[in-house]
Design a protein around this motif. Structure first.
Motif, PDB file in Angstrom:
ATOM      1  N   ARG A 138       0.804  -1.097   0.103  1.00 34.96           N
ATOM      2  CA  ARG A 138       0.059  -0.238   0.072  1.00 34.96           C
ATOM      3  C   ARG A 138       0.906   1.399   0.006  1.00 34.96           C
ATOM      4  O   ARG A 138       0.772   2.239  -0.620  1.00 34.96           O
ATOM      5  CB  ARG A 138      -0.997  -0.001   1.240  1.00 34.96           C
ATOM      6  CG  ARG A 138      -2.131  -0.820   0.912  1.00 34.96           C
ATOM      7  CD  ARG A 138      -3.176  -0.784   2.105  1.00 34.96           C
ATOM      8  NE  ARG A 138      -2.865  -1.745   3.026  1.00 34.96           N
ATOM      9  CZ  ARG A 138      -3.121  -1.843   4.307  1.00 34.96           C
ATOM     10  NH1 ARG A 138      -3.778  -0.778   4.909  1.00 34.96           N
ATOM     11  NH2 ARG A 138      -2.788  -2.740   5.153  1.00 34.96           N
ATOM     12  N   ILE A 141       2.436   1.721  -3.524  1.00 35.95           N
ATOM     13  CA  ILE A 141       1.113   2.278  -4.372  1.00 35.95           C
ATOM     14  C   ILE A 141       1.041   3.642  -4.050  1.00 35.95           C
ATOM     15  O   ILE A 141       0.782   4.589  -5.019  1.00 35.95           O
ATOM     16  CB  ILE A 141      -0.065   1.505  -4.258  1.00 35.95           C
ATOM     17  CG1 ILE A 141      -0.046   0.056  -4.814  1.00 35.95           C
ATOM     18  CG2 ILE A 141      -1.325   2.079  -5.058  1.00 35.95           C
ATOM     19  CD1 ILE A 141      -0.839  -0.924  -4.580  1.00 35.95           C
ATOM     20  N   ALA A 142       0.714   4.295  -2.754  1.00 33.20           N
ATOM     21  CA  ALA A 142       0.557   5.439  -2.425  1.00 33.20           C
ATOM     22  C   ALA A 142       1.652   6.504  -2.984  1.00 33.20           C
ATOM     23  O   ALA A 142       1.347   7.568  -3.517  1.00 33.20           O
ATOM     24  CB  ALA A 142       0.216   5.659  -1.008  1.00 33.20           C
ATOM     25  N   ARG A 144       3.644   5.884  -5.658  1.00 39.57           N
ATOM     26  CA  ARG A 144       3.572   6.011  -7.080  1.00 39.57           C
ATOM     27  C   ARG A 144       2.684   7.053  -7.480  1.00 39.57           C
ATOM     28  O   ARG A 144       2.861   7.659  -8.376  1.00 39.57           O
ATOM     29  CB  ARG A 144       3.526   4.714  -7.541  1.00 39.57           C
ATOM     30  CG  ARG A 144       3.588   4.385  -9.044  1.00 39.57           C
ATOM     31  CD  ARG A 144       3.259   3.229  -9.401  1.00 39.57           C
ATOM     32  NE  ARG A 144       1.954   2.628  -9.188  1.00 39.57           N
ATOM     33  CZ  ARG A 144       1.479   1.519  -8.875  1.00 39.57           C
ATOM     34  NH1 ARG A 144       2.356   0.683  -8.737  1.00 39.57           N
ATOM     35  NH2 ARG A 144       0.219   1.222  -8.721  1.00 39.57           N
ATOM     36  N   ASP A 145       1.414   6.850  -6.784  1.00 38.32           N
ATOM     37  CA  ASP A 145       0.414   7.887  -7.036  1.00 38.32           C
ATOM     38  C   ASP A 145       0.886   9.298  -6.601  1.00 38.32           C
ATOM     39  O   ASP A 145       0.481  10.152  -7.493  1.00 38.32           O
ATOM     40  CB  ASP A 145      -1.084   7.366  -6.409  1.00 38.32           C
ATOM     41  CG  ASP A 145      -1.532   6.061  -6.977  1.00 38.32           C
ATOM     42  OD1 ASP A 145      -0.997   5.743  -7.915  1.00 38.32           O
ATOM     43  OD2 ASP A 145      -2.428   5.480  -6.032  1.00 38.32           O
ATOM     44  N   MET A 148       3.044  10.522  -9.377  1.00 39.46           N
ATOM     45  CA  MET A 148       2.324  10.787 -10.490  1.00 39.46           C
ATOM     46  C   MET A 148       1.619  11.992 -10.539  1.00 39.46           C
ATOM     47  O   MET A 148       1.579  12.834 -11.748  1.00 39.46           O
ATOM     48  CB  MET A 148       1.436   9.597 -11.074  1.00 39.46           C
ATOM     49  CG  MET A 148       0.838   9.586 -12.403  1.00 39.46           C
ATOM     50  SD  MET A 148      -0.186   8.087 -12.892  1.00 39.46           S
ATOM     51  CE  MET A 148       1.027   6.938 -12.553  1.00 39.46           C
ATOM     52  N   ASP A 149       0.844  12.168  -9.496  1.00 38.25           N
ATOM     53  CA  ASP A 149       0.137  13.509  -9.340  1.00 38.25           C
ATOM     54  C   ASP A 149       1.140  14.587  -9.308  1.00 38.25           C
ATOM     55  O   ASP A 149       0.751  15.818  -9.966  1.00 38.25           O
ATOM     56  CB  ASP A 149      -0.671  13.511  -8.039  1.00 38.25           C
ATOM     57  CG  ASP A 149      -1.735  12.508  -7.983  1.00 38.25           C
ATOM     58  OD1 ASP A 149      -2.348  12.151  -9.075  1.00 38.25           O
ATOM     59  OD2 ASP A 149      -2.411  12.116  -6.815  1.00 38.25           O
ATOM     60  N   ARG A 152       2.188  15.441 -13.264  1.00 40.28           N
ATOM     61  CA  ARG A 152       0.954  15.872 -13.932  1.00 40.28           C
ATOM     62  C   ARG A 152       0.699  17.526 -13.436  1.00 40.28           C
ATOM     63  O   ARG A 152       0.694  18.261 -14.360  1.00 40.28           O
ATOM     64  CB  ARG A 152      -0.275  15.292 -13.454  1.00 40.28           C
ATOM     65  CG  ARG A 152      -0.636  13.896 -14.111  1.00 40.28           C
ATOM     66  CD  ARG A 152      -1.821  13.200 -13.666  1.00 40.28           C
ATOM     67  NE  ARG A 152      -1.987  11.797 -14.465  1.00 40.28           N
ATOM     68  CZ  ARG A 152      -2.622  10.949 -13.711  1.00 40.28           C
ATOM     69  NH1 ARG A 152      -3.249  11.218 -12.652  1.00 40.28           N
ATOM     70  NH2 ARG A 152      -2.866   9.790 -14.201  1.00 40.28           N
TER      71      ARG A 152
END
Length: 161
Positions: A138, A141-142, A144-145, A148-149, A152
């Protein structure tokens, strides 16, 4: 000695995407794999599953267990191969000794990451990894997110600014 990533000239047949999520990959090796003729033809058609496969060290050799290669579509029924047999991996003796030592001392796992053709020969990228706990997955994944944010937001800022 760590293996190099396969370049664009090599045809990637299968990847084990779940392995990088379930394991923290510490090191990778490129190794050959002993196959029969119909297995090579099936690999060229990309009829292979890496998901449940793993490698184990027996004495002074390494074997790949659980690799499922489907039957070749144009082969006769008698001349086929066993779908999920144990296959021998080809590494230098010093590499096998190093892998065996690290697996035994550090309690690591040998996970196949990628199967590809390099200069006409089937190669396997073998990863030496430590299993992740559920909460570690978890966190990965957090992170990596969040990355990515952030990328962006920076890209949007560049477009508007």
């Amino acid at each position: 000695m760590a293996a190099k990533r396969p370049d664009s000239r090599n045809k990637i047949v299968a990847t084990n995407r779940q392995a990088r999520r379930d394991y923290e990959i510490l090191d990778t090796w490129e190794c050959g794999i002993m196959l029969q003729g119909s297995e090579v033809k099936s690999l060229r058609e990309a009829k292979v599953t890496l998901t449940d496969a793993y490698a184990r060290v027996d004495m002074r050799e390494i074997y790949l267990v659980g690799l499922h290669i489907n039957a070749y579509s144009s082969a006769s029924a008698q001349g086929g191969h066993e779908l999920s047999r144990t296959r021998k991996l080809l590494l230098h003796r010093h590499e096998i000794d190093e892998l065996r030592l690290r697996v035994d001392q550090e309690h690591l796992s040998l996970i196949p990451l990628q199967l590809y053709f390099k200069e006409g020969r089937a190669k396997l990228e073998l990863g030496l990894g430590r299993g992740r706990k559920h909460y570690d997955k978890r966190q990965v994944i957090a992170k990596r997110d969040a990355d990515m944010d952030a990328r962006r937001a920076m890209a949007a800022r560049r477009r508007t600014g």
